[in-house]
Design an enzyme around this catalytic site. Structure first.
Site, PDB file in Angstrom:
ATOM      1  N   PRO A   2       0.841  -1.163   0.000  1.00 45.73           N
ATOM      2  CA  PRO A   2       0.000   0.000   0.000  1.00 45.73           C
ATOM      3  C   PRO A   2       0.895   1.239   0.000  1.00 45.73           C
ATOM      4  CG  PRO A   2      -0.329  -1.392   1.946  1.00 45.73           C
ATOM      5  CD  PRO A   2       0.531  -2.107   1.015  1.00 45.73           C
ATOM      6  N   GLU A   3       0.724   2.059  -0.975  1.00 43.68           N
ATOM      7  CA  GLU A   3       1.503   3.293  -1.044  1.00 43.68           C
ATOM      8  C   GLU A   3       0.580   4.456  -0.678  1.00 43.68           C
ATOM      9  OE1 GLU A   3       3.786   3.409  -4.718  1.00 43.68           O
ATOM     10  OE2 GLU A   3       3.624   1.244  -4.943  1.00 43.68           O
ATOM     11  N   ARG A 111       1.305 -10.813   6.056  1.00 37.77           N
ATOM     12  CA  ARG A 111       2.763 -10.925   6.058  1.00 37.77           C
ATOM     13  C   ARG A 111       3.441 -10.277   7.254  1.00 37.77           C
ATOM     14  NH1 ARG A 111       5.132  -9.585   0.344  1.00 37.77           N
ATOM     15  NH2 ARG A 111       7.034 -10.104   1.453  1.00 37.77           N
ATOM     16  N   ARG A 150      22.281  14.500  -5.002  1.00 40.35           N
ATOM     17  CA  ARG A 150      22.426  13.043  -4.874  1.00 40.35           C
ATOM     18  C   ARG A 150      22.944  12.457  -6.169  1.00 40.35           C
ATOM     19  NH1 ARG A 150      19.500  11.682  -0.108  1.00 40.35           N
ATOM     20  NH2 ARG A 150      18.589  13.629   0.594  1.00 40.35           N
TER      21      ARG A 150
END
Length: 266
Positions: A2-3, A111, A150
């Site tokens: 789930p995002e 899970r 980055r």
DNA sequence: CCACCGTCCTGGCTGC
DNA sequence: TGCAGCCAGGACGGTG
């Protein structure tokens, strides 16, 4: 997991059912879901749900009368439901919050990667998260500056929650495809135009997914309508919807990654 | 700072 | 049909 869109959908769906309800009992069949199960059992009952929100991939539950905050992270397979008092038991319900009227607010998580956190200061949790992609703080300029600093590949950077909160494997792939940026590109190699397109794509794909109640996932949102709108995720070998080139799948930073080699060169 | 690995877990799918 | 092995939406910690 789930995002962000799936958690946002959860918050919107559960809000009307939970706000104003008082939690009278907490049942834990998998205590490792929470760092201090005894504290949860001792301190949470008696609190009512004041409001329900989301920060990154966390569901944020404001409580009263104390101003503690309950956070729920759904992990990979978490699902939150509110069921009547006489509902059949769910074998995967790891945490059950019993409400005053007998209803059960259930956290099912096959899970067991989810988390339940009760904190006095929400900053303990949110302080480790980057900006909200759909809030005003997330600007193209901010993204450009963050990326320029980055060197790592752009996709793993987007998955880093302390850089930007809420993207997971599905929407990172989708946003990169919409932006025409290869997931392997070094973050500091993107041109300004590419960063702006990526910024727009992130917001677009998340907004679209929220509008469609997220993506269908095995355990989480079987009714999410975003599934058919995914352009690369889970479509390895199928034609890119933009150019017809077969979508490729490879492992990047230990995560399966889907992209169109023609639309996302490099 | 970054790449890479292991760890936490279970259920479903694939292929033999 | 049976079953071992592989795979999965996340995130953290450790190593080099």
């Amino acid at each position: 997991m789930p995002e962000l869109p799936e958690v946002e959908t959860t918050a919107q769906l559960l809000g009307p059912a939970l706000v104003g309800s008082t939690i009278v009992d907490v049942q834990l069949s998998w205590p490792r879901h929470t760092p201090d199960p005894e504290r949860l059992i001792r301190e949470l009952p008696g609190h009512a749900v004041r409001d329900l929100g989301r920060r990154g991939k966390y569901l944020v539950v404001g409580l009263e009368p104390s101003d503690r905050t309950l956070f729920v992270h759904l992990g990979m397979s978490g699902r939150l439901t509110v069921r009547p008092a006489d509902a059949l038991p769910d074998p995967y319900a790891r945490t059950v919050f019993v409400l005053q009227d007998g209803r059960q607010w259930r956290f099912a998580d096959p899970r067991k990667f989810g988390r339940v956190l009760l904190v006095a200061d929400p900053e303990e949790v949110t302080g480790r998260l980057g900006p909200e992609p759909l809030a005003g703080e997330f600007t193209a300029d901010w993204l450009a500056a963050g990326m320029a600093a980055r060197r790592r590949a752009v996709k793993p950077l987007l998955l880093q929650q302390r850089f930007l909160a809420g993207l997971g494997n599905i929407y990172a792939d989708e946003a990169l495809h919409r932006a025409g940026v290869s997931p392997r590109r070094a973050a500091d190699s993107l041109k300004t135009g590419e960063v702006v397109r990526l910024w727009e794509s992130i917001r677009e794909v998340l907004n679209e997914a929220i509008a469609h109640h997220g993506t269908s996932l095995d355990w989480v949102y079987p009714d999410g309508g975003m599934q058919e709108l995914l352009r690369v995720y889970g479509r390895a070998g199928k034609p890119c919807l933009a150019c017809g080139t077969p979508v490729e799948r490879e492992v990047l930073a230990q995560r399966s990654t889907h992209y169109c080699p023609r639309c996302q060169p490099g």
